[in-house]
Design an enzyme around this catalytic site. Structure first.
Site, PDB file in Angstrom:
ATOM      1  N   ASP A 242       0.847  -1.204   0.000  1.00  0.00           N
ATOM      2  CA  ASP A 242       0.000   0.000   0.000  1.00  0.00           C
ATOM      3  C   ASP A 242       0.872   1.239   0.000  1.00  0.00           C
ATOM      4  O   ASP A 242       1.535   1.529   0.982  1.00  0.00           O
ATOM      5  CB  ASP A 242      -0.901  -0.029   1.248  1.00  0.00           C
ATOM      6  CG  ASP A 242      -2.079   0.929   1.129  1.00  0.00           C
ATOM      7  OD1 ASP A 242      -3.196   0.545   1.529  1.00  0.00           O
ATOM      8  OD2 ASP A 242      -1.873   2.054   0.643  1.00  0.00           O
ATOM      9  N   HIS A 333      -9.414  -1.686  -8.253  1.00  0.00           N
ATOM     10  CA  HIS A 333      -9.178  -0.481  -7.443  1.00  0.00           C
ATOM     11  C   HIS A 333      -8.043   0.362  -8.020  1.00  0.00           C
ATOM     12  O   HIS A 333      -8.158   1.587  -8.123  1.00  0.00           O
ATOM     13  CB  HIS A 333      -8.869  -0.900  -6.010  1.00  0.00           C
ATOM     14  CG  HIS A 333      -8.538   0.248  -5.093  1.00  0.00           C
ATOM     15  ND1 HIS A 333      -9.512   1.002  -4.480  1.00  0.00           N
ATOM     16  CD2 HIS A 333      -7.343   0.764  -4.703  1.00  0.00           C
ATOM     17  CE1 HIS A 333      -8.920   1.946  -3.747  1.00  0.00           C
ATOM     18  NE2 HIS A 333      -7.612   1.823  -3.861  1.00  0.00           N
TER      19      HIS A 333
END
Lengths: 424, 229
Positions: A242, A333
Site C-alpha cells: 500500500d 481499485h
C-alpha cells in the site's frame, strides 16, 4: 550534559529550540540547522520522469530513516513536519472542538502554547508544565502536524475564508459515525514508537483543555518493508502493498500535488488533508481466492506488481489478455484510482492501519485510516472518491465509517507560531 | 520601580502537599553560548549585549569576559493564575551555570507583578511551606538548578491582571556571581496551565493548610477560558 553549539542570533523561542541537544546525546556540537536536519532529500529511488515512485521504496534514504527512528525532526520550516516524512510506525489523529467563548485571542494563545509544546516535544524535551517529564525520552522522529476545520475558519473569518469544499459529499458506500467526523482542530502525531506519540498527544490535549475538548481520537500503526524491497512502502491489513505510485517528497510532482500555492494567503504552503476510516471486512475477504483478491486490486499480493507486469512497471491499463479481456479489470481499485482514469489528478497518501478491537456486536473494527494530502480536495481527491464509490470492486469488503477534512496550516519558524497568518 | 524583592521577615505561604510532591525536573541541557564571540544569546549572562530581539542582557560589562561561560535560562514558564487566586503565581525555569564559580539568583522583576520574590519550599509543621529564600538560590559552578512547582521558584504577586495560558510574561532575573559580578537576564516566559498547583496565601501569621488526611487529591479540572466579548 551541555554542549557548545555555534551561536547565531536567537530569540527566546530559538533558545528553547536550541535546548534540544540534551540528555539523549544526539549529535552535540552541530549547528541548529544540522540538528534538525530534515530527511527530506529523496533516496536514489527509481522514479518516472513525473516524480512518481515506480517501486515500493521509501521516500527517504536509509540514513535519513535512521535519523527519523532515533532522532529529531525539525518542526520548523515553510511546511509543517509530518507530511513529507515517511509514514511512521505509530500515528495518532486527534480532533478537538473549541469551547464556547473561545475567539481569536484565545485561539491565538492556544496555538502559541502548542507551537512551544511542539518545539519541545520534537526536540526530546518535556513541554513546560509537564507533571511527568520523566516520560520524555528519545523523540523517535516525532512529528506534530496541526490543522483547522471549516467551522473554526468561519469563526475566525480570515481573508479568503475556507478554500475548498465545505465538506466531502456523502458517498453511497459510506456509513459514517458522526462522532468520529469533523472537528475544529486536528493534531496528527507520528513517531517510530508508540510512547512518544502518546506523550505528545497527552501534553497537547492537556494544554489545549482550557480552550478545546477532544472530539475524537484515532490511532494507527504501520511498518515499512526492507529498504529497496517491493513492499518497502508497507502493507495494509489485507496484506496488500500500500503506497505504490505515491508522489515522492522532494519532487516537483509532490510539491504541486500537496502544497497550496494559490488561494487564501493564510493557507499558502499548507495543504488540505482528508481522513477516512475505511473499515475492512477481513472475514469475508479471507474467503476469496488469492487470484480473486488480486483481481479486485489489480496488483499481485506478493510484491504489488501490476497484474501482467513486473514490480515497478506502470499499470498496463490498456493491456488485454488473449481472450480480449482487460488484464487490469475495469473495476479494479488500482485502475479506478489511477491519475489517467481521473483526468491526471494525484493525491499523496499517508495512511496507517488500525484495529480497535471488536465493535458492540463482536465484529472486528479494523482497516485503514486513509490519510490523503492534496492542495485541493475538490479538484484532486473528490473525482477519485466519486469514481471509487461508483465502481470499485473493493467496495464489497470496505465501508468508510468516518470522514473528515482539515486545512493543514503552513509551517512556522523559531520566531513565529502556528496559525499566525490565519489570525493576522 | 519598587524593589522587586525584599529581605527580612516575610509572610509564610503554605503549599498543598500534592504540589510539594511534584518536583518537576525539566531535564534537558542546553547548548553552550557565545562560542562565536559575536553576540550573546538572549536569556543568558555574559558576553557583549545581544542582538535585536525580545530580550536583553545588561550587566557589569567590565567584569564580564566575552568568552566566559554564562548563566542560561532554559524553558522559562509561568503557571496560569486560577479564579481562586488571580493575583499570584509561580515562575519557573532551569538555570544553568557554566562558570567556574557559583552564581546566585537573588531576585526578579516582572512588569505585571507588583511584588516578586525568590521562594523556597520547606517542610512545615502542617505541610510544605513557601517562603522567601534568604540569600537567593545558589546555582553551582558547572551545574544547574531547576525552579519548579513544589521546589524553589520565583513568586509573582500583586499581579495587575490574571495570567491565562498562552500569555507571555517578561521576566527579568537578577543574578550575582564571581564570574560576572551582577547582571540581569530578561526572558519571555509563556504562561501554561498547571493543574497540579494547589497553594494558598494566608495572613502573615501563616495559617497552615488542612492536614494531609483531610485533603482530597485535587482532580484536574481544566481551567476554562473566560468568554471573549
Amino acid at each position: 550534559m551541555t554542549g557548545q553549539l555555534p551561536r547565531r542570533v536567537v530569540s527566546r523561542r530559538q533558545l528553547l529550540t536550541s535546548a534540544a541537544a540534551g540528555a539523549a546525546g544526539l549529535g552535540v556540537g552541530v549547528g541548529l540547522g544540522d540538528r534538525f536536519g530534515n530527511p527530506g532529500s529523496p533516496a536514489p529511488t527509481p522514479v518516472q520522469p513525473d516524480g512518481v515512485a515506480t517501486r515500493g521504496t521509501r521516500s527517504a534514504d536509509t540514513s535519513a530513516a535512521a535519523d527519523q527512528s532515533t532522532g529529531t525532526i525539525d518542526p520548523h520550516g515553510a511546511h509543517q513536519a509530518g507530511i513529507a516524512q515517511p509514514v511512521p510506525d505509530a500515528l495518532t489523529l486527534c480532533a478537538l472542538d473549541l469551547r464556547d467563548g473561545v475567539g481569536r485571542d484565545a485561539l491565538g494563545r492556544l496555538l502559541r502554547v502548542w507551537s512551544e509544546d511542539i518545539r519541545a516535544l520534537s526536540g526530546g524535551l518535556p513541554p513546560t508544565g509537564d507533571p511527568a517529564p520523566e516520560l520524555t525520552g528519545q523523540p523517535a522522529g516525532l512529528t506534530v502536524t496541526v490543522g483547522v476545520g471549516p467551522r473554526l475558519v468561519s469563526r475566525v473569518h480570515p481573508p479568503g475564508g475556507w478554500p475548498d469544499l465545505p465538506s466531502l459529499p456523502p458517498m453511497r458506500h459510506d456509513s459514517l459515525r458522526a462522532e468520529l467526523c469533523g472537528g475544529d482542530l486536528l493534531v496528527q502525531v507520528g513517531a517510530q514508537e508508540a510512547l512518544p506519540v502518546w506523550h505528545a498527544v497527552r501534553r497537547l490535549t492537556v494544554d489545549a483543555a482550557p480552550f478545546a475538548r477532544v472530539r475524537w481520537m484515532q490511532r494507527g500503526f504501520w511498518r515499512h518493508g526492507a529498504a529497496g524491497a517491493p513492499d518497502a512502502v508497507g502493507r495494509n491489513l489485507m496484506g496488500q502493498v500500500d503506497g505504490t505510485a505515491n508522489p515522492v517528497p522532494g519532487t516537483t510532482v509532490f510539491d504541486r500535488t500537496v502544497w497550496v500555492s494559490d488561494g487564501p494567503e493564510w493557507l499558502r504552503e499548507g495543504t488540505m488533508v482528508v481522513i477516512r476510516r475505511i473499515r475492512m471486512d477481513l472475514d469475508a475477504w479471507d474467503r476469496l481466492s488469492r487470484p480473486d483478491q488480486e483481481a479486485v486490486i489489480g496488483r499481485t499480493l506478493v510484491d504489488g506488481a501490476p497484474l501482467g507486469g513486473q514490480v515497478g512497471d506502470p499499470l498496463p491499463l490498456t493491456a488485454r489478455a488473449p481472450d480480449g479481456r482487460l488484464v487490469i479489470p475495469p473495476d479494479a481499485h488500482a485502475r479506478l484510482a489511477h491519475p489517467s482514469t481521473n483526468g491526471g489528478v494525484r493525491i499523496y497518501r499517508r495512511g496507517v492501519n488500525y484495529d480497535d478491537g471488536p465493535d458492540a456486536t463482536g465484529r472486528p473494527d479494523l482497516g485503514l485510516l486513509f490519510v490523503s494530502f492534496q492542495a485541493s480536495v475538490d479538484r484532486q481527491l473528490l473525482p477519485i472518491l466519486r469514481r471509487l464509490d461508483r465502481s470499485d470492486a473493493l467496495n464489497t469488503w470496505t465501508t468508510t465509517t468516518a470522514s473528515s477534512m482539515f486545512a493543514i496550516l503552513p509551517g512556522f519558524t523559531p520566531d513565529s507560531w502556528l496559525g499566525e497568518r490565519l489570525l493576522a | 520601580m519598587s524593589r522587586a524583592w525584599r529581605r527580612g521577615p516575610a509572610p509564610r505561604r503554605v503549599v498543598g502537599t500534592f504540589l510539594a510532591l511534584l518536583i518537576g525536573v525539566l531535564g534537558a541541557s542546553v547548548t553552550g553560548c557565545g562560542t562565536t564571540g559575536t553576540s550573546t544569546v538572549t536569556g543568558s549572562v555574559g558576553g557583549s549585549p545581544g542582538p535585536t530581539g525580545t530580550t536583553q542582557v545588561t550587566g557589569s560589562a567590565s567584569a564580564v569576559d566575552s568568552h566566559a561561560p554564562a548563566v542560561r535560562v532554559v524553558q522559562p514558564w509561568v503557571a496560569a493564575t486560577t479564579p481562586e487566586r488571580p493575583t499570584a503565581t509561580g515562575a519557573f525555569a532551569q538555570l544553568v551555570n557554566d562558570a567556574d564559580q557559583p552564581a546566585r539568583l537573588v531576585g526578579a522583576r516582572a512588569a505585571s507583578a507588583g511584588t516578586v520574590e525568590v521562594h523556597e519550599t520547606v517542610p512545615g509543621p502542617d505541610g510544605p511551606v513557601m517562603q522567601p529564600k534568604v540569600g537567593g538560590i545558589t546555582i553551582p559552578a558547572h551545574g544547574s538548578v531547576t525552579l519548579a512547582p513544589g521546589g524553589d521558584h520565583i513568586m509573582l504577586m500583586d499581579l495587575d491582571r490574571p495570567l491565562q495560558p498562552g500569555d507571555e510574561v517578561t521576566l527579568t532575573l537578577l543574578l550575582t556571581g564571581d564570574a560576572f559580578g551582577s547582571a540581569q537576564v530578561r526572558v519571555q516566559a509563556p504562561v501554561k496551565a498547571f493543574t497540579g498547583a494547589d497553594e494558598h496565601y494566608h495572613a502573615p501569621a501563616g495559617t497552615p493548610m488542612p492536614s494531609m488526611s483531610s485533603m482530597s487529591m485535587p482532580m484536574s479540572t481544566a481551567p476554562t477560558v473566560p468568554a471573549e466579548s
